[in-house]
Design a protein around this motif. Structure first.
Motif, PDB file in Angstrom:
ATOM      1  N   ARG A 189      27.995   0.526  13.672  1.00 40.94           N
ATOM      2  CA  ARG A 189      28.822   1.601  13.147  1.00 40.94           C
ATOM      3  C   ARG A 189      30.103   0.846  13.325  1.00 40.94           C
ATOM      4  O   ARG A 189      30.619   0.217  14.218  1.00 40.94           O
ATOM      5  N   ASP A 195      28.685   7.863   9.555  1.00 41.14           N
ATOM      6  CA  ASP A 195      27.611   8.819  10.168  1.00 41.14           C
ATOM      7  C   ASP A 195      27.251  10.117   9.260  1.00 41.14           C
ATOM      8  O   ASP A 195      26.049  10.458   9.075  1.00 41.14           O
ATOM      9  N   SER A 222      19.493   1.122   7.428  1.00 42.46           N
ATOM     10  CA  SER A 222      20.421   1.796   8.378  1.00 42.46           C
ATOM     11  C   SER A 222      20.059   3.308   8.656  1.00 42.46           C
ATOM     12  O   SER A 222      19.891   3.811   9.736  1.00 42.46           O
ATOM     13  N   GLY A 229      18.744   4.461  12.498  1.00 40.28           N
ATOM     14  CA  GLY A 229      19.326   5.636  12.919  1.00 40.28           C
ATOM     15  C   GLY A 229      18.067   6.560  13.360  1.00 40.28           C
ATOM     16  O   GLY A 229      18.269   7.196  14.336  1.00 40.28           O
ATOM     17  N   GLU A 246      16.599   5.275  16.647  1.00 37.57           N
ATOM     18  CA  GLU A 246      17.771   5.804  17.706  1.00 37.57           C
ATOM     19  C   GLU A 246      17.320   7.099  18.110  1.00 37.57           C
ATOM     20  O   GLU A 246      17.367   6.991  19.546  1.00 37.57           O
TER      21      GLU A 246
END
Length: 192
Positions: A15, A26, A72, A76, A79
């Motif tokens: 980020r 985001d 990404s 994400g 995560e």
């Protein structure tokens, strides 16, 4: 929380450092995740930028290629799965496993949309898989050790079971939840 020898490996999206740039980044990831889940990997980048409330230039500055955006979004989502496993670790064993599997069901909608676009031989993909297994596999082990889950089920078995269920088309969320409940009843050793 179950005793673990070490902290599971982590994956992370890179980020931006500035707060406003991070908010835009985001917002783009959230908008892309939703657009890919709704429209598949071919979702319009212009629509993603619009949903995020930014210009297309901001999208390209953060994600120079569509593949960068796919990767990404995927990282994400991993995560979030790893965080969900850590968050569930303090729950009773069976509840922790079920809570994480519910997060996994949500993740599968995004993964299905991106599946063909992901390079499953890439280091990123392998790292994500290792991190997800390391974070969540202890939840199944703890449920098995407590006697709440079948001892003969591997973590891979459980993921395949749930993945198979989530690949079906359902009339609504209630039906999907009911069918997932049937599968979880088969994994559980005690009364539902």
């Amino acid at each position: 929380m179950s005793e673990q020898a070490s902290e599971p490996p982590r994956v992370a999206v890179r980020r931006p450092h500035r707060a406003d740039a991070r908010r835009n980044f985001d917002a783009l990831l959230d908008a892309a995740r939703d657009a890919f889940a709704e429209h598949g990997a071919g979702a319009s980048l212009e629509d993603i930028a619009r949903r995020a409330g930014v210009g297309i230039g901001t999208l390209y500055r953060n994600f120079p290629t569509r593949q960068d955006l796919f990767d990404s979004v995927y990282v994400g989502e991993i995560e979030k799965l790893c965080d969900a496993a850590r968050d569930a670790a303090d729950l009773p064993a069976w509840e922790a496993l079920v809570a994480w599997l519910r997060h996994f069901v949500s993740y599968m909608a995004t993964k299905r949309a991106l599946y063909e676009s992901l390079n499953r031989d890439s280091e990123m993909f392998r790292s994500c898989r290792v991190a997800m297994y390391a974070a969540a596999e202890p939840l199944l082990a703890r449920a098995q050790q407590s006697g709440a889950a079948r001892a003969d089920a591997s973590f891979d078995d459980v993921l395949r079971l749930v993945s198979g269920i989530t690949s079906a088309a359902f009339v609504d969320d209630e039906q999907r939840e009911r069918v997932l409940g049937f599968a979880l009843d088969g994994l559980r050793t005690g009364p539902a």
